[in-house]
Design a protein around this motif. Structure first.
Motif, PDB file in Angstrom:
ATOM      1  N   ALA A   1     -21.984 -37.851  29.801  1.00 26.15           N
ATOM      2  CA  ALA A   1     -22.070 -39.317  29.751  1.00 26.15           C
ATOM      3  C   ALA A   1     -22.535 -39.808  28.384  1.00 26.15           C
ATOM      4  O   ALA A   1     -22.166 -40.895  27.954  1.00 26.15           O
ATOM      5  N   SER A   2     -23.332 -39.005  27.700  1.00 23.62           N
ATOM      6  CA  SER A   2     -23.801 -39.411  26.374  1.00 23.62           C
ATOM      7  C   SER A   2     -22.717 -39.252  25.318  1.00 23.62           C
ATOM      8  O   SER A   2     -22.772 -39.874  24.266  1.00 23.62           O
ATOM      9  N   ILE A   3     -21.718 -38.436  25.613  1.00 21.31           N
ATOM     10  CA  ILE A   3     -20.643 -38.164  24.661  1.00 21.31           C
ATOM     11  C   ILE A   3     -19.417 -39.018  24.937  1.00 21.31           C
ATOM     12  O   ILE A   3     -18.772 -39.531  24.012  1.00 21.31           O
ATOM     13  N   LEU A   4     -19.072 -39.172  26.192  1.00 20.24           N
ATOM     14  CA  LEU A   4     -17.811 -39.788  26.595  1.00 20.24           C
ATOM     15  C   LEU A   4     -18.071 -41.027  27.447  1.00 20.24           C
ATOM     16  O   LEU A   4     -18.713 -40.919  28.497  1.00 20.24           O
ATOM     17  N   PRO A   5     -17.609 -42.193  27.027  1.00 15.63           N
ATOM     18  CA  PRO A   5     -17.779 -43.397  27.859  1.00 15.63           C
ATOM     19  C   PRO A   5     -17.101 -43.200  29.226  1.00 15.63           C
ATOM     20  O   PRO A   5     -16.121 -42.454  29.339  1.00 15.63           O
ATOM     21  N   TYR A   6     -17.625 -43.875  30.231  1.00 17.89           N
ATOM     22  CA  TYR A   6     -17.135 -43.680  31.597  1.00 17.89           C
ATOM     23  C   TYR A   6     -15.638 -43.952  31.723  1.00 17.89           C
ATOM     24  O   TYR A   6     -14.934 -43.186  32.385  1.00 17.89           O
ATOM     25  N   ASP A   7     -15.130 -44.988  31.095  1.00 13.81           N
ATOM     26  CA  ASP A   7     -13.699 -45.282  31.229  1.00 13.81           C
ATOM     27  C   ASP A   7     -12.844 -44.141  30.685  1.00 13.81           C
ATOM     28  O   ASP A   7     -11.806 -43.798  31.252  1.00 13.81           O
ATOM     29  N   LYS A   8     -13.272 -43.503  29.617  1.00 12.73           N
ATOM     30  CA  LYS A   8     -12.542 -42.346  29.061  1.00 12.73           C
ATOM     31  C   LYS A   8     -12.643 -41.148  30.015  1.00 12.73           C
ATOM     32  O   LYS A   8     -11.689 -40.386  30.182  1.00 12.73           O
ATOM     33  N   TYR A   9     -13.805 -40.986  30.639  1.00 13.54           N
ATOM     34  CA  TYR A   9     -14.013 -39.912  31.610  1.00 13.54           C
ATOM     35  C   TYR A   9     -13.047 -40.093  32.794  1.00 13.54           C
ATOM     36  O   TYR A   9     -12.381 -39.139  33.207  1.00 13.54           O
ATOM     37  N   VAL A  10     -12.961 -41.301  33.309  1.00 17.21           N
ATOM     38  CA  VAL A  10     -12.076 -41.585  34.446  1.00 17.21           C
ATOM     39  C   VAL A  10     -10.617 -41.340  34.058  1.00 17.21           C
ATOM     40  O   VAL A  10      -9.862 -40.738  34.826  1.00 17.21           O
ATOM     41  N   GLN A  11     -10.229 -41.792  32.878  1.00 13.03           N
ATOM     42  CA  GLN A  11      -8.850 -41.578  32.420  1.00 13.03           C
ATOM     43  C   GLN A  11      -8.527 -40.091  32.336  1.00 13.03           C
ATOM     44  O   GLN A  11      -7.467 -39.648  32.807  1.00 13.03           O
ATOM     45  N   ALA A  12      -9.420 -39.318  31.750  1.00 14.11           N
ATOM     46  CA  ALA A  12      -9.180 -37.878  31.609  1.00 14.11           C
ATOM     47  C   ALA A  12      -9.141 -37.188  32.970  1.00 14.11           C
ATOM     48  O   ALA A  12      -8.284 -36.327  33.211  1.00 14.11           O
ATOM     49  N   GLU A  13     -10.050 -37.550  33.863  1.00 10.66           N
ATOM     50  CA  GLU A  13     -10.055 -36.964  35.209  1.00 10.66           C
ATOM     51  C   GLU A  13      -8.765 -37.312  35.958  1.00 10.66           C
ATOM     52  O   GLU A  13      -8.215 -36.486  36.680  1.00 10.66           O
ATOM     53  N   THR A  14      -8.277 -38.532  35.772  1.00 10.64           N
ATOM     54  CA  THR A  14      -7.025 -38.955  36.400  1.00 10.64           C
ATOM     55  C   THR A  14      -5.861 -38.134  35.878  1.00 10.64           C
ATOM     56  O   THR A  14      -5.021 -37.657  36.648  1.00 10.64           O
ATOM     57  N   VAL A  15      -5.802 -37.961  34.569  1.00 10.82           N
ATOM     58  CA  VAL A  15      -4.735 -37.156  33.969  1.00 10.82           C
ATOM     59  C   VAL A  15      -4.803 -35.727  34.499  1.00 10.82           C
ATOM     60  O   VAL A  15      -3.777 -35.157  34.873  1.00 10.82           O
ATOM     61  N   LEU A  16      -5.991 -35.150  34.565  1.00  8.04           N
ATOM     62  CA  LEU A  16      -6.129 -33.785  35.079  1.00  8.04           C
ATOM     63  C   LEU A  16      -5.632 -33.667  36.517  1.00  8.04           C
ATOM     64  O   LEU A  16      -4.945 -32.703  36.866  1.00  8.04           O
ATOM     65  N   SER A  17      -5.958 -34.641  37.340  1.00  3.79           N
ATOM     66  CA  SER A  17      -5.515 -34.570  38.735  1.00  3.79           C
ATOM     67  C   SER A  17      -4.005 -34.755  38.839  1.00  3.79           C
ATOM     68  O   SER A  17      -3.349 -34.117  39.662  1.00  3.79           O
ATOM     69  N   LEU A  18      -3.432 -35.604  37.981  1.00  2.00           N
ATOM     70  CA  LEU A  18      -1.979 -35.806  38.002  1.00  2.00           C
ATOM     71  C   LEU A  18      -1.229 -34.598  37.456  1.00  2.00           C
ATOM     72  O   LEU A  18      -0.108 -34.322  37.875  1.00  2.00           O
ATOM     73  N   GLN A  19      -1.850 -33.868  36.548  1.00  2.00           N
ATOM     74  CA  GLN A  19      -1.215 -32.673  36.005  1.00  2.00           C
ATOM     75  C   GLN A  19      -1.095 -31.573  37.049  1.00  2.00           C
ATOM     76  O   GLN A  19      -0.241 -30.707  36.945  1.00  2.00           O
ATOM     77  N   GLN A  20      -1.924 -31.623  38.068  1.00  2.00           N
ATOM     78  CA  GLN A  20      -1.895 -30.604  39.113  1.00  2.00           C
ATOM     79  C   GLN A  20      -0.828 -30.883  40.161  1.00  2.00           C
ATOM     80  O   GLN A  20      -0.491 -30.012  40.952  1.00  2.00           O
ATOM     81  N   VAL A  21      -0.296 -32.112  40.160  1.00  2.00           N
ATOM     82  CA  VAL A  21       0.731 -32.502  41.116  1.00  2.00           C
ATOM     83  C   VAL A  21       2.094 -32.159  40.528  1.00  2.00           C
ATOM     84  O   VAL A  21       2.357 -32.377  39.353  1.00  2.00           O
ATOM     85  N   GLY A  22       2.960 -31.635  41.334  1.00  2.00           N
ATOM     86  CA  GLY A  22       4.305 -31.295  40.870  1.00  2.00           C
ATOM     87  C   GLY A  22       5.230 -32.499  40.914  1.00  2.00           C
ATOM     88  O   GLY A  22       4.896 -33.559  41.435  1.00  2.00           O
ATOM     89  N   GLY A  23       6.390 -32.330  40.355  1.00  2.00           N
ATOM     90  CA  GLY A  23       7.404 -33.369  40.430  1.00  2.00           C
ATOM     91  C   GLY A  23       7.659 -34.052  39.109  1.00  2.00           C
ATOM     92  O   GLY A  23       6.871 -33.976  38.167  1.00  2.00           O
ATOM     93  N   GLU A  24       8.798 -34.728  39.050  1.00  2.00           N
ATOM     94  CA  GLU A  24       9.210 -35.371  37.796  1.00  2.00           C
ATOM     95  C   GLU A  24       8.418 -36.630  37.475  1.00  2.00           C
ATOM     96  O   GLU A  24       8.323 -37.021  36.326  1.00  2.00           O
TER      97      GLU A  24
END
Length: 117
Positions: free
Chosen positions: A64-87
């Motif tokens: 939290a001291s390094i990464l603002p919360y909105d950036k954390y949420v964006q990165a976590e969202t991308v990580l979860s979407l990368q685990q989903v298959g499909g075009e």
């Protein structure tokens, strides 16, 4: 080890505030639910002890001291979407912006692991 993490947190707190927020606001912009979710996941991976609780709490505080919360949420969202298959999610696997977001989160996590564990 915990003193080193707290020292690093103090150093991070002295950094120039991002996006017009005060240092205090930036360090406390993670909702309690997000911090608790991180700690639960961290403890599931690392063990269910009081010592691990302290290390996991240190870890999310440092992230939290390094990464603002909105950036954390964006990165976590991308990580979860990368685990989903499909075009429909292919762009999250190949685009440069999502890779940068995830890389920033990974760097923050690596630093937190080095200082807290």
């Amino acid at each position: 080890m915990m003193r080193e993490a707290l020292s690093a947190l103090a150093i991070a707190a002295a950094a120039v505030p991002a996006s017009g927020q005060s240092v205090s606001e930036r360090l406390n912009d993670y909702p309690t639910e997000a911090r608790a979710d991180y700690v639960f996941g961290c403890m599931a991976v690392n063990g269910q002890s009081r010592a691990v609780l302290g290390k996991c709490a240190c870890s999310i505080d440092l992230i939290a001291s390094i990464l603002p919360y909105d950036k954390y949420v964006q990165a976590e969202t991308v990580l979860s979407l990368q685990q989903v298959g499909g075009e429909h999610t292919a762009m999250f696997k190949s685009a440069a912006m999502p890779r940068t977001m995830v890389a920033d989160l990974r760097r923050a996590q690596a630093e937190a692991e080095m200082l807290c564990f």
